[in-house]
Design a protein around this motif. Structure first.
Motif, mmCIF file in Angstrom:
data_model
loop_
_atom_site.group_PDB
_atom_site.id
_atom_site.type_symbol
_atom_site.label_atom_id
_atom_site.label_comp_id
_atom_site.label_asym_id
_atom_site.label_seq_id
_atom_site.Cartn_x
_atom_site.Cartn_y
_atom_site.Cartn_z
ATOM 1 N N GLY A 108 0.826 -1.191 0.000
ATOM 2 C CA GLY A 108 0.000 0.000 0.000
ATOM 3 C C GLY A 108 0.865 1.247 0.000
ATOM 4 N N ILE A 109 0.380 2.302 -0.632
ATOM 5 C CA ILE A 109 1.208 3.508 -0.690
ATOM 6 C C ILE A 109 1.321 4.178 0.677
ATOM 7 N N GLY A 110 0.308 4.020 1.537
ATOM 8 C CA GLY A 110 0.436 4.525 2.898
ATOM 9 C C GLY A 110 1.485 3.730 3.656
ATOM 10 N N GLU A 111 1.362 2.418 3.614
ATOM 11 C CA GLU A 111 2.319 1.519 4.249
ATOM 12 C C GLU A 111 3.747 1.857 3.821
ATOM 13 N N ALA A 112 3.965 1.996 2.518
ATOM 14 C CA ALA A 112 5.305 2.275 1.995
ATOM 15 C C ALA A 112 5.820 3.627 2.461
ATOM 16 N N ALA A 113 4.967 4.651 2.405
ATOM 17 C CA ALA A 113 5.401 5.992 2.793
ATOM 18 C C ALA A 113 5.791 6.049 4.264
ATOM 19 N N TYR A 114 5.034 5.362 5.125
ATOM 20 C CA TYR A 114 5.368 5.368 6.552
ATOM 21 C C TYR A 114 6.727 4.718 6.803
ATOM 22 N N HIS A 115 6.981 3.604 6.146
ATOM 23 C CA HIS A 115 8.267 2.932 6.356
ATOM 24 C C HIS A 115 9.428 3.787 5.850
ATOM 25 N N VAL A 116 9.270 4.404 4.696
ATOM 26 C CA VAL A 116 10.337 5.259 4.173
ATOM 27 C C VAL A 116 10.547 6.465 5.075
ATOM 28 N N LEU A 146 4.081 1.758 13.516
ATOM 29 C CA LEU A 146 4.843 2.998 13.366
ATOM 30 C C LEU A 146 4.144 4.222 13.959
ATOM 31 N N ALA A 147 3.043 4.014 14.677
ATOM 32 C CA ALA A 147 2.354 5.147 15.293
ATOM 33 C C ALA A 147 3.263 5.976 16.203
ATOM 34 N N PRO A 148 4.164 5.359 16.994
ATOM 35 C CA PRO A 148 5.027 6.174 17.858
ATOM 36 C C PRO A 148 5.992 7.088 17.099
ATOM 37 N N ARG A 149 6.233 6.774 15.839
ATOM 38 C CA ARG A 149 7.171 7.582 15.043
ATOM 39 C C ARG A 149 6.477 8.741 14.340
ATOM 40 N N CYS A 150 5.147 8.711 14.309
ATOM 41 C CA CYS A 150 4.382 9.763 13.626
ATOM 42 C C CYS A 150 3.952 10.809 14.638
#
Length: 232
Positions: A108-116, A146-150
């Motif tokens: 998913g593009i959301g999934e990918a963007a969060y990891h990058v 990845l919520a703690p990183r956002c």
């Protein structure tokens, strides 16, 4: 040694699916995907003919699923199946069901963007379209850990289809929300939370002197990496 089909014997094929029915957005997404793809990567960008014109919140996401699943089923059982699938909606519509259903990488593009973004910076924020989408994105961040990183998921209050209208004030609203995020969130990277913003990332990175991440490009590059990994 004979090369395995889909590994080295032909170009890798990445299917990029916009779950809404807006063809102009699909064209923009396809352009961003092809710009991100390396040599030997072929991009097919498509959208269903039936379903919502834009995905703005969980109700639209649910309404998009029948058309999305049928479209991918038709493509993957055709004579030209894909080596990887990118779901080009930032809500990651249908992502987990599709991961279970197909043996190829599904990103998913959301999934990918969060990891990058998490690799690019200790903290990042997201600028999306309408407030109705914020809970969906927050839940997705929690699901992938990845919520703690956002720092914050921010709504620019731009309807998705306004991003397709050059006469709208959509870009100005997105830029204003990025400015607020930079001032308030203590971040090192910014994520654009809509596939319709795919054409803005490079220019906004220059404007704000910060890494501004487009999920379409991130997903295509990750898909390219994954299809190059031999199973087992």
């Amino acid at each position: 040694m004979q090369e395995e089909p889909g590994i080295h014997s032909r170009d890798r094929h990445i299917l990029v699916v916009n779950p809404n029915t807006t063809a102009s957005m699909t064209e923009k997404i396809g352009e961003a995907a092809r710009a991100a793809a390396g040599s030997g990567i072929r991009i097919t960008a498509i959208n269903p003919d039936e379903g919502p014109a834009a995905i703005q919140g969980p109700a639209d996401g649910a309404a998009a699923l029948p058309g999305l699943f049928a479209l991918i089923e038709a493509q993957m059982t055709s004579n030209d199946p894909a080596d990887a699938i990118v779901i080009a909606c930032f809500d990651d519509t249908g992502l987990w069901e599709l991961k279970r259903r197909w043996p190829v990488p599904v990103i998913g593009i959301g999934e990918a963007a969060y990891h990058v973004a998490a690799l690019a910076s200790q903290r990042f924020s997201v600028v999306t379209t309408l407030s109705v989408s914020v809970p969906v994105l927050e839940q997705n961040l929690t699901q992938i850990g990845l919520a703690p990183r956002c720092a914050k998921v921010r709504a620019s209050e731009v309807p998705v289809l306004d991003l397709e209208d050059p006469a709208s004030d959509a870009r100005a609203k997105v830029e204003a929300e990025i400015e607020r995020a930079i001032a308030e969130d203590e971040i090192g990277a910014m994520v654009l939370g809509c596939a319709g913003m795919a054409d803005l990332a490079e220019d906004l990175s220059r404007k704000f002197s910060m890494r501004v991440i487009d999920g379409v490009s991130a997903a295509v590059r990750l898909a390219e990496l994954l299809v190059g990994v031999r199973p087992g």
